[in-house]
Design a protein around this motif. Structure first.
Motif, PDB file in Angstrom:
ATOM      1  N   PHE A   7       0.856  -1.192   0.000  1.00  0.00           N
ATOM      2  CA  PHE A   7       0.000   0.000   0.000  1.00  0.00           C
ATOM      3  C   PHE A   7       0.889   1.238   0.000  1.00  0.00           C
ATOM      4  O   PHE A   7       1.807   1.355   0.816  1.00  0.00           O
ATOM      5  N   GLY A   8       0.614   2.159  -0.913  1.00  0.00           N
ATOM      6  CA  GLY A   8       1.331   3.431  -0.940  1.00  0.00           C
ATOM      7  C   GLY A   8       2.674   3.391  -1.635  1.00  0.00           C
ATOM      8  O   GLY A   8       3.450   4.347  -1.553  1.00  0.00           O
ATOM      9  N   PHE A   9       2.977   2.306  -2.328  1.00  0.00           N
ATOM     10  CA  PHE A   9       4.268   2.187  -3.010  1.00  0.00           C
ATOM     11  C   PHE A   9       4.127   2.721  -4.434  1.00  0.00           C
ATOM     12  O   PHE A   9       3.678   2.022  -5.344  1.00  0.00           O
ATOM     13  N   ALA A  10       4.516   3.996  -4.599  1.00  0.00           N
ATOM     14  CA  ALA A  10       4.375   4.636  -5.906  1.00  0.00           C
ATOM     15  C   ALA A  10       5.607   5.443  -6.282  1.00  0.00           C
ATOM     16  O   ALA A  10       5.991   5.494  -7.456  1.00  0.00           O
ATOM     17  N   ASN A  11       6.258   6.074  -5.295  1.00  0.00           N
ATOM     18  CA  ASN A  11       7.406   6.916  -5.638  1.00  0.00           C
ATOM     19  C   ASN A  11       8.654   6.058  -5.866  1.00  0.00           C
ATOM     20  O   ASN A  11       8.711   4.892  -5.458  1.00  0.00           O
ATOM     21  N   PRO A  12       9.658   6.607  -6.525  1.00  0.00           N
ATOM     22  CA  PRO A  12      10.859   5.826  -6.872  1.00  0.00           C
ATOM     23  C   PRO A  12      11.555   5.206  -5.662  1.00  0.00           C
ATOM     24  O   PRO A  12      12.035   4.065  -5.731  1.00  0.00           O
ATOM     25  N   GLU A  13      11.615   5.923  -4.535  1.00  0.00           N
ATOM     26  CA  GLU A  13      12.299   5.390  -3.361  1.00  0.00           C
ATOM     27  C   GLU A  13      11.617   4.127  -2.845  1.00  0.00           C
ATOM     28  O   GLU A  13      12.275   3.131  -2.511  1.00  0.00           O
ATOM     29  N   SER A  14      10.293   4.152  -2.789  1.00  0.00           N
ATOM     30  CA  SER A  14       9.565   2.983  -2.290  1.00  0.00           C
ATOM     31  C   SER A  14       9.691   1.800  -3.243  1.00  0.00           C
ATOM     32  O   SER A  14       9.828   0.653  -2.816  1.00  0.00           O
ATOM     33  N   LEU A  17      12.953   0.038  -2.882  1.00  0.00           N
ATOM     34  CA  LEU A  17      12.955  -0.833  -1.709  1.00  0.00           C
ATOM     35  C   LEU A  17      12.332  -2.191  -2.037  1.00  0.00           C
ATOM     36  O   LEU A  17      12.849  -3.245  -1.639  1.00  0.00           O
ATOM     37  N   VAL A  18      11.232  -2.182  -2.785  1.00  0.00           N
ATOM     38  CA  VAL A  18      10.581  -3.440  -3.169  1.00  0.00           C
ATOM     39  C   VAL A  18      11.521  -4.293  -4.014  1.00  0.00           C
ATOM     40  O   VAL A  18      11.621  -5.514  -3.830  1.00  0.00           O
ATOM     41  N   THR A  19      12.235  -3.651  -4.930  1.00  0.00           N
ATOM     42  CA  THR A  19      13.196  -4.382  -5.759  1.00  0.00           C
ATOM     43  C   THR A  19      14.284  -5.014  -4.896  1.00  0.00           C
ATOM     44  O   THR A  19      14.655  -6.184  -5.082  1.00  0.00           O
ATOM     45  N   SER A  20      14.793  -4.254  -3.932  1.00  0.00           N
ATOM     46  CA  SER A  20      15.834  -4.769  -3.039  1.00  0.00           C
ATOM     47  C   SER A  20      15.315  -5.928  -2.192  1.00  0.00           C
ATOM     48  O   SER A  20      16.021  -6.919  -1.962  1.00  0.00           O
ATOM     49  N   LEU A  21      14.071  -5.829  -1.721  1.00  0.00           N
ATOM     50  CA  LEU A  21      13.478  -6.902  -0.921  1.00  0.00           C
ATOM     51  C   LEU A  21      13.316  -8.182  -1.740  1.00  0.00           C
ATOM     52  O   LEU A  21      13.535  -9.290  -1.239  1.00  0.00           O
ATOM     53  N   SER A  22      12.944  -8.032  -3.013  1.00  0.00           N
ATOM     54  CA  SER A  22      12.765  -9.194  -3.887  1.00  0.00           C
ATOM     55  C   SER A  22      14.081  -9.923  -4.108  1.00  0.00           C
ATOM     56  O   SER A  22      14.124 -11.156  -4.173  1.00  0.00           O
ATOM     57  N   VAL A  23      15.168  -9.157  -4.220  1.00  0.00           N
ATOM     58  CA  VAL A  23      16.491  -9.759  -4.404  1.00  0.00           C
ATOM     59  C   VAL A  23      16.967 -10.397  -3.099  1.00  0.00           C
ATOM     60  O   VAL A  23      17.524 -11.498  -3.092  1.00  0.00           O
ATOM     61  N   LEU A  24      16.718  -9.714  -1.984  1.00  0.00           N
ATOM     62  CA  LEU A  24      17.168 -10.198  -0.682  1.00  0.00           C
ATOM     63  C   LEU A  24      16.447 -11.468  -0.267  1.00  0.00           C
ATOM     64  O   LEU A  24      17.054 -12.403   0.278  1.00  0.00           O
ATOM     65  N   VAL A  46      -2.909 -13.733   0.782  1.00  0.00           N
ATOM     66  CA  VAL A  46      -2.000 -12.689   1.257  1.00  0.00           C
ATOM     67  C   VAL A  46      -1.714 -12.907   2.738  1.00  0.00           C
ATOM     68  O   VAL A  46      -2.631 -13.118   3.531  1.00  0.00           O
ATOM     69  N   GLN A  47      -0.424 -12.871   3.114  1.00  0.00           N
ATOM     70  CA  GLN A  47      -0.048 -13.128   4.508  1.00  0.00           C
ATOM     71  C   GLN A  47       0.218 -11.868   5.325  1.00  0.00           C
ATOM     72  O   GLN A  47       0.177 -11.897   6.550  1.00  0.00           O
ATOM     73  N   CYS A  48       0.505 -10.740   4.654  1.00  0.00           N
ATOM     74  CA  CYS A  48       0.886  -9.542   5.395  1.00  0.00           C
ATOM     75  C   CYS A  48       0.705  -8.314   4.508  1.00  0.00           C
ATOM     76  O   CYS A  48       0.738  -8.416   3.276  1.00  0.00           O
ATOM     77  N   ALA A  49       0.496  -7.157   5.143  1.00  0.00           N
ATOM     78  CA  ALA A  49       0.412  -5.888   4.415  1.00  0.00           C
ATOM     79  C   ALA A  49       1.644  -5.046   4.740  1.00  0.00           C
ATOM     80  O   ALA A  49       2.044  -4.941   5.902  1.00  0.00           O
ATOM     81  N   LEU A  50       2.243  -4.462   3.713  1.00  0.00           N
ATOM     82  CA  LEU A  50       3.391  -3.566   3.875  1.00  0.00           C
ATOM     83  C   LEU A  50       2.966  -2.179   3.408  1.00  0.00           C
ATOM     84  O   LEU A  50       2.558  -2.006   2.257  1.00  0.00           O
ATOM     85  N   ILE A  51       3.042  -1.212   4.307  1.00  0.00           N
ATOM     86  CA  ILE A  51       2.532   0.133   4.021  1.00  0.00           C
ATOM     87  C   ILE A  51       3.674   1.141   4.001  1.00  0.00           C
ATOM     88  O   ILE A  51       4.467   1.219   4.946  1.00  0.00           O
ATOM     89  N   PRO A 103      16.659  -2.696   3.708  1.00  0.00           N
ATOM     90  CA  PRO A 103      15.847  -3.837   3.255  1.00  0.00           C
ATOM     91  C   PRO A 103      15.914  -5.010   4.229  1.00  0.00           C
ATOM     92  O   PRO A 103      14.931  -5.730   4.409  1.00  0.00           O
ATOM     93  N   GLU A 104      17.079  -5.203   4.874  1.00  0.00           N
ATOM     94  CA  GLU A 104      17.228  -6.300   5.829  1.00  0.00           C
ATOM     95  C   GLU A 104      16.271  -6.137   7.008  1.00  0.00           C
ATOM     96  O   GLU A 104      15.654  -7.105   7.469  1.00  0.00           O
ATOM     97  N   GLU A 105      16.141  -4.909   7.507  1.00  0.00           N
ATOM     98  CA  GLU A 105      15.232  -4.673   8.627  1.00  0.00           C
ATOM     99  C   GLU A 105      13.781  -4.900   8.211  1.00  0.00           C
ATOM    100  O   GLU A 105      13.007  -5.533   8.937  1.00  0.00           O
ATOM    101  N   VAL A 106      13.413  -4.411   7.042  1.00  0.00           N
ATOM    102  CA  VAL A 106      12.035  -4.578   6.574  1.00  0.00           C
ATOM    103  C   VAL A 106      11.716  -6.062   6.379  1.00  0.00           C
ATOM    104  O   VAL A 106      10.637  -6.541   6.762  1.00  0.00           O
ATOM    105  N   SER A 107      12.659  -6.808   5.803  1.00  0.00           N
ATOM    106  CA  SER A 107      12.451  -8.238   5.597  1.00  0.00           C
ATOM    107  C   SER A 107      12.246  -8.950   6.929  1.00  0.00           C
ATOM    108  O   SER A 107      11.365  -9.814   7.065  1.00  0.00           O
ATOM    109  N   LEU A 108      13.049  -8.587   7.933  1.00  0.00           N
ATOM    110  CA  LEU A 108      12.909  -9.195   9.252  1.00  0.00           C
ATOM    111  C   LEU A 108      11.551  -8.867   9.865  1.00  0.00           C
ATOM    112  O   LEU A 108      10.878  -9.737  10.436  1.00  0.00           O
ATOM    113  N   ARG A 109      11.116  -7.612   9.739  1.00  0.00           N
ATOM    114  CA  ARG A 109       9.812  -7.215  10.288  1.00  0.00           C
ATOM    115  C   ARG A 109       8.670  -7.965   9.603  1.00  0.00           C
ATOM    116  O   ARG A 109       7.692  -8.356  10.244  1.00  0.00           O
TER     117      ARG A 109
END
Length: 239
Positions: A7-14, A17-24, A46-51, A103-109
């Protein structure tokens, strides 16, 4: 594969992050959603929401979190520190990553949130090899077949199986299973053990062992069956 609703992933920075998470973590699958997404679609695998909360505002963030809560999803929020008030009254289980975050912290969360929301087995059973004791139904099965036991046979078996490898004297078994101090002979324990053995022991299973001159124990899983005293001596003591 764990599916994550974005949710809310539209700008380049966000999106970076999604690309990095997919690789990680290739086990994560990301699906873009909006606050107007139908609840049935969120429920579908769906198991979780990322906002991504930056720029959403307090009311917008609260609405996004509640959308996930309505679908029964745990939530991970990536947000500036000053936006914390937006989720304090949320109905969802919420993990928070404050920007800047890796990305490591987000993946852990994400993994923590999914783990906390995972269904837990509540079966109240004791499993010892081929022997299964269902403590809710007061049933015992051996290799999938029901074993008919009297109430005291069942209680004695459950008590011994709950403490594998521990030796109990006949007197302690009387106090714990029969729940009284027995001042006469202890033959009643021997009789019940003999009956139990006749019902649950076979060529491949020797569950209850005798500790000579002491009492009985339920054989530990990593312990080989002890040789039979009766087979190693011409004299067979009465049990």
């Amino acid at each position: 594969m764990n599916s994550i609703a974005l949710f809310g992933f539209a700008n380049p920075e966000s999106l970076r992050l999604v690309t990095s998470l997919s690789v990680l973590d290739p086990s994560l699958r990301f699906i873009n959603f909006t606050s107007e997404t139908n609840k049935d679609k969120l429920d579908s695998g769906v198991q979780c929401a990322l906002i991504w909360a930056a720029g959403a505002g307090l009311s917008g963030l609260s609405g996004l979190v509640n959308t996930a809560a309505d679908a029964g999803l745990p939530v991970v929020v990536i947000m500036p520190l000053l936006s914390l008030d937006g989720i304090t009254t949320s109905r969802a289980q919420t993990e928070v990553c404050f920007q800047p975050c890796t990305p490591e912290e987000v993946s852990l969360r994400l993994r923590l949130a999914i783990l906390k929301n995972a269904p837990r087995e509540t079966s109240n059973t004791i499993t010892r090899g081929d022997l299964v004791i269902d403590c809710d139904r007061y049933e015992v099965t051996l290799k999938g077949l029901k074993v008919d036991l009297t109430y005291k046979e069942y209680e004695l078996l459950k008590y011994l199986a709950s403490n594998p490898g521990r030796v109990f004297t006949r007197e302690s078994l009387l106090r714990s299973v029969w729940e009284y101090d027995y001042f006469g002979g202890t033959r009643t324990v021997d009789v019940h053990v003999r009956r139990l053995r006749s019902k649950i022991n076979d060529v491949s299973n020797h569950f209850i062992e005798t500790q000579w001159n002491v009492g009985y124990r339920f054989r530990a899983a990593d312990k080989s069956p002890e040789p039979s005293r009766e087979n190693s001596s011409k004299f067979n003591p009465t049990i």
